[in-house]
Design an enzyme around this catalytic site. Sequence first.
Site, PDB file in Angstrom:
ATOM      1  N   GLU A 266       0.823  -1.214   0.000  1.00 50.66           N
ATOM      2  CA  GLU A 266       0.000   0.000   0.000  1.00 50.66           C
ATOM      3  C   GLU A 266       0.860   1.267   0.000  1.00 50.66           C
ATOM      4  O   GLU A 266       0.425   2.316  -0.463  1.00 50.66           O
ATOM      5  CB  GLU A 266      -0.932  -0.010   1.230  1.00 50.66           C
ATOM      6  N   HIS A 287       7.824 -26.971  -0.621  1.00 44.97           N
ATOM      7  CA  HIS A 287       7.225 -28.128  -1.288  1.00 44.97           C
ATOM      8  C   HIS A 287       6.040 -27.715  -2.149  1.00 44.97           C
ATOM      9  O   HIS A 287       5.209 -28.531  -2.507  1.00 44.97           O
ATOM     10  CB  HIS A 287       6.816 -29.174  -0.251  1.00 44.97           C
ATOM     11  N   LYS A 389     -14.100   0.635  -3.635  1.00 45.69           N
ATOM     12  CA  LYS A 389     -15.021   1.126  -2.612  1.00 45.69           C
ATOM     13  C   LYS A 389     -16.169   1.895  -3.254  1.00 45.69           C
ATOM     14  O   LYS A 389     -17.325   1.711  -2.899  1.00 45.69           O
ATOM     15  CB  LYS A 389     -14.282   2.071  -1.660  1.00 45.69           C
TER      16      LYS A 389
HETATM   17  O1  PA5 Z   1      -2.976   2.004   5.847  1.00 46.43           O
HETATM   18  C1  PA5 Z   1      -4.084   2.517   5.736  1.00 46.43           C
HETATM   19  O2  PA5 Z   1      -4.277   3.745   5.893  1.00 46.43           O
HETATM   20  C2  PA5 Z   1      -5.300   1.681   5.393  1.00 46.43           C
HETATM   21  O3  PA5 Z   1      -4.958   0.352   5.168  1.00 46.43           O
HETATM   22  C3  PA5 Z   1      -6.320   1.754   6.512  1.00 46.43           C
HETATM   23  O4  PA5 Z   1      -5.735   1.321   7.703  1.00 46.43           O
HETATM   24  C4  PA5 Z   1      -7.561   0.911   6.222  1.00 46.43           C
HETATM   25  O5  PA5 Z   1      -8.116   1.270   4.993  1.00 46.43           O
HETATM   26  C5  PA5 Z   1      -8.587   1.063   7.317  1.00 46.43           C
HETATM   27  O6  PA5 Z   1      -8.957   2.397   7.450  1.00 46.43           O
HETATM   28  P1  PA5 Z   1      -9.706   2.964   8.719  1.00 46.43           P
HETATM   29  O7  PA5 Z   1      -8.796   2.832   9.893  1.00 46.43           O
HETATM   30  O8  PA5 Z   1      -9.997   4.380   8.389  1.00 46.43           O
HETATM   31  O9  PA5 Z   1     -10.943   2.141   8.889  1.00 46.43           O
END
Ligand code: PA5
Length: 400
Positions: A266, A287, A389
């Site tokens: 990410e 394996h 989303k």
């Molecule tokens: O690293 C990030 O910012 C994302 O992976 C969020 O943690 C994830 O989308 C969850 O978001 P939130 O904490 O707003 O529910």
Amino acid sequence: MIKYDFYTYTDKMKQENQEYEQKIKQIQKIMNKKEIMLDWLDIKSTIQKEEIEDILSTAKTIQENADVFLVIGIGGSYLGAYSFIEAFKPYFKKQNCEILFAGYSLSSLYLNDLMEYLKDKEVIVNFISKSGSTLESNIIYNQVIRFLKKKYKDISKKVIITTDKKSSLMDYAEKMNFKTYVIPKNIGGRYSVFTSVGLLPMAVSGIDIKEILRGVKDGKKDISLAYEYAISRDLWYKKGKWIESFGVYEEKLLPFTEWLKQLFGETQGKNKKGILPISMLNTRDLHSLGQYYQEGTKILFETNIKIKKTTKIQIEKYNLSLDEINSLAVDNVALAHKQGGVNTNLITLDTLSYYNLARLAYFFMIAAAVGAYLLEVNPFDQPGVEEYKKRLKKDIGESL
Ligand code: PA5
């Protein structure tokens, strides 16, 4: 103690590093200025002593009053705590206060069975969401709340909310009289494991969070190594190694590789750039995927984590401990894969301790951010996550 070895099994690439000097200086400037979203670099100045004490006493209350501590969250609001808790949980011993996670998927079967399981248990819920508006965790939280309301007359002591100070979730929590924790504004989800997001669930599980924070603090000593690792990854990437396999030889660390996949994927996978992080549990996956690594397309490199000492189990036949045999497996796999054209970075922990794992996690956080700057992408956003989303929200009739 942690030993980092980026060159034992890899080609000597140090000369090529020189071209990075200028870039690194610029990145250091950004990191030193602690620009937006970099407060995790110095967690001690972000999380006050009082908050740590508060987390510890809340954790104690939860341990004394709940059979199950249910943590609801997704992405960075879930993976950090999950990976640390799994790393230190005994394999076959049931905890007095069991920690369960939800909200990281939309599995109806999971939710159904979870509710069934919780029916006759004392439950305390921690809903973690920085934005407060994440679809998956909200759907699951709302179902769990309906369940709690049926189960208890007063739920005000049954729910803890961890969120941004200014989110609508915080307003709601205050209205409901729930205990709350604030996620610092300048720390994003995947960098939040050492805030209340990770620390409260860890403390409930019995992890010594002061040791965790000591590891994070000492992690600063590894910053130049983290830069070196980031550069070596960048060099591999430029040589066409587009996949990094995080390999562990201890199953308890498999969830940690899930956290690594999020951290690197990410942080860096944007603008059509970035290394794809995958993971491997060995020797199990030797394996299965092992065949591909040895003889398949040469598009990957490995970063493996070895733990030197875990138990005293001796294997009489070879007059070696099982740990020694496992370590020899790590080394020989790296040599074999090198022969097959796949290079390995090796990280060795002397033991699997709270301190070591926290220090290692901090090392990876630095490397992920630095690597993103090397790729000239923003380490702290995730615009690509929005696309699915938007479509999903439209289809279920949720306002965008
Ligand atoms: O690293 C990030 O910012 C994302 O992976 C969020 O943690 C994830 O989308 C969850 O978001 P939130 O904490 O707003 O529910």
